[in-house]
Write an enzyme that holds these catalytic residues in place. Structure first.
Site, short mmCIF file in Angstrom:
data_model
loop_
_atom_site.label_atom_id
_atom_site.label_comp_id
_atom_site.label_asym_id
_atom_site.label_seq_id
_atom_site.Cartn_x
_atom_site.Cartn_y
_atom_site.Cartn_z
N ARG A 62 83.11 60.29 41.40
CA ARG A 62 83.30 59.67 43.11
C ARG A 62 83.41 60.54 44.38
O ARG A 62 83.70 61.57 43.93
CB ARG A 62 84.54 58.87 42.35
N GLY A 63 83.51 59.71 45.05
CA GLY A 63 83.50 60.37 46.39
C GLY A 63 81.91 60.44 46.75
O GLY A 63 81.63 60.95 46.34
N ALA A 64 82.42 60.26 48.22
CA ALA A 64 80.61 59.50 49.03
C ALA A 64 79.90 61.07 48.27
O ALA A 64 78.57 60.67 47.87
CB ALA A 64 81.07 59.61 50.50
N ASP A 240 82.57 57.06 53.45
CA ASP A 240 81.99 56.43 52.55
C ASP A 240 79.94 56.08 53.73
O ASP A 240 79.42 56.38 52.95
CB ASP A 240 81.67 55.43 51.20
N ASN A 250 85.14 53.03 54.52
CA ASN A 250 86.11 54.25 53.31
C ASN A 250 86.78 53.11 51.71
O ASN A 250 86.96 52.01 52.91
CB ASN A 250 86.93 54.64 54.13
N LYS A 251 87.46 53.54 51.29
CA LYS A 251 88.56 53.03 50.28
C LYS A 251 89.03 52.06 50.77
O LYS A 251 89.93 52.02 52.27
CB LYS A 251 89.24 53.68 49.57
O1 MRU Z 1 85.56 54.40 45.09
P1 MRU Z 1 85.27 56.07 44.93
O2 MRU Z 1 86.52 56.20 44.82
O3 MRU Z 1 83.97 56.40 44.83
O4 MRU Z 1 86.01 56.27 47.19
C1 MRU Z 1 85.84 57.38 47.81
C2 MRU Z 1 85.93 56.94 49.22
O5 MRU Z 1 86.95 56.23 49.28
C3 MRU Z 1 86.35 58.34 49.69
O6 MRU Z 1 87.35 58.56 51.05
C4 MRU Z 1 85.88 58.83 50.62
O7 MRU Z 1 84.14 59.01 48.96
C5 MRU Z 1 85.17 60.17 51.05
S1 MRU Z 1 85.06 61.07 49.71
C6 MRU Z 1 84.82 62.81 50.52
#
Ligand code: MRU
Length: 335
Positions: A62-64, A240, A250-251
């Protein structure tokens, strides 16, 4: 360094990125299974489409940026099993399945679009490894551009996990912290626990503590009080998807932090690679927001739950966007 997403060649060698002298042999996608952290650090090795799509959906990776890298390497791993005559159409079908895994992080679609058009398996593996290698370079550049924001003794608030676990290398929002730490600066990171899946307390706190950076976990609903107490000098979060005007998804919970930061006169920064900027969208209202399983929230049986995974912070609340190209200040303009 955590190797969140990597390629394993047929000889079992883990590649950190494209290495010209390494033959491009059939291999597997290797990811850390982030659902098992912080209890245990275990890896998954995958080369089947259903397994890779499921891993992205359940947030094993996970994470973009990490999703983009995993999709590209995962596509290459699955495409090895395609019939050569059907290669391009087969890759396109696999890419469509991967694209349906999560809707918000634009890096997923960006990476798949780069890979879709490859004519044979060697080209596809090379492109996927190039995406990983660029991600590694991007993390290091973001760290270099952002580290001067972190002053000696600072308190920094971050949300979710935009660190090594969310990318191919040091992360985006956490990368300036790793660089400042390496330069000998001391500071404290306040890591929001990040309901409902706790990426902050499970992942950010774990990776910062492992790196020897002073980290304090707070519950999401404590941020206002912690700011009021004067403990926070700076907020840095990841993203994201960033629209052309600088609005940043973002989250869930990030937007609220930006409002709080404004009220308390604290600069609010976003760190993300240019692969997260979607100039095809004029503003953040056009960013698709993922709705996740109500069960994640843990309500009483039968109670209706609303569970959007992301929110959008309006560009007016953002003091700067750090990309691999530098620190962008408002008004935001991207090519
Ligand atoms: O649902 P997730 O854990 O994939 O969400 C991730 C985020 O919101 C991160 O802050 C974002 O992807 C940036 S990662 C460098």
């Amino acid at each position: 360094m955590l190797e969140t997403v990597r390629w394993i060649n047929a000889e079992g060698k883990v590649l950190a990125g494209y290495e010209a002298d390494v033959p491009l042999l059939p291999g597997k996608l290797r990811i850390i299974d982030q659902t098992r952290l912080p209890q245990e650090l275990v890896y998954l090795e995958l080369d089947d489409i259903d397994g890779i799509v499921a891993a992205i959906k359940r947030l094993s990776v996970r994470g973009a940026p990490a999703i983009g890298c995993a999709a590209a390497l995962g596509l290459a791993a699955c495409a090895q099993h395609l019939d050569g005559a059907d290669f391009v159409a087969g890759v396109s079908r696999l890419a469509d399945q991967l694209a349906a895994s999560r809707p918000t992080a634009v890096n997923l679609f960006w990476a798949l679009d780069r890979c879709r058009t490859k004519k044979n398996i060697d080209e596809l593996i090379q492109e996927a490894l190039a995406i990983l290698e660029e991600d590694i370079q991007m993390c290091q550049a973001i760290g270099a551009h952002g580290e001067s924001l972190i002053k000696e003794g600072a308190g920094i608030l971050t949300h979710c996990n935009a660190g090594a676990l969310a990318t191919g290398d040091f992360g985006t929002a956490l990368s300036p912290m790793y660089v400042a730490h390496a330069k000998g600066r001391t500071f404290t990171v306040y890591s929001d626990e990040t309901r409902p899946l706790l990426q902050g307390s499970r992942l950010t706190a774990w990776e910062l503590q492992r790196a020897g950076i002073d980290v304090v976990t707070i519950c999401d609903n404590m941020a206002a009080q912690v700011m009021k107490e004067g403990k926070i000098d700076l907020v840095i979060v990841g993203s994201d998807r960033i629209a052309a005007n600088g609005d940043a998804a973002n989250k869930i919970g990030t937007y609220g932090l930006a409002v709080l930061a404004k009220h308390h006169g604290i600069p609010f920064h976003v760190a993300a690679p240019t692969s997260t900027i979607d100039t095809s969208l004029a503003d953040g209202s056009l960013i698709p927001i993922e709705q996740r399983d109500p069960a994640e929230v843990g309500a009483a049986k039968g109670v209706r739950v609303y569970n959007p995974a992301f929110d959008v912070t309006p560009h007016e609340l953002i003091a700067g966007i750090i990309t691999e190209q530098g620190l962008h200040r408002p008004p935001f303009k991207f090519n």
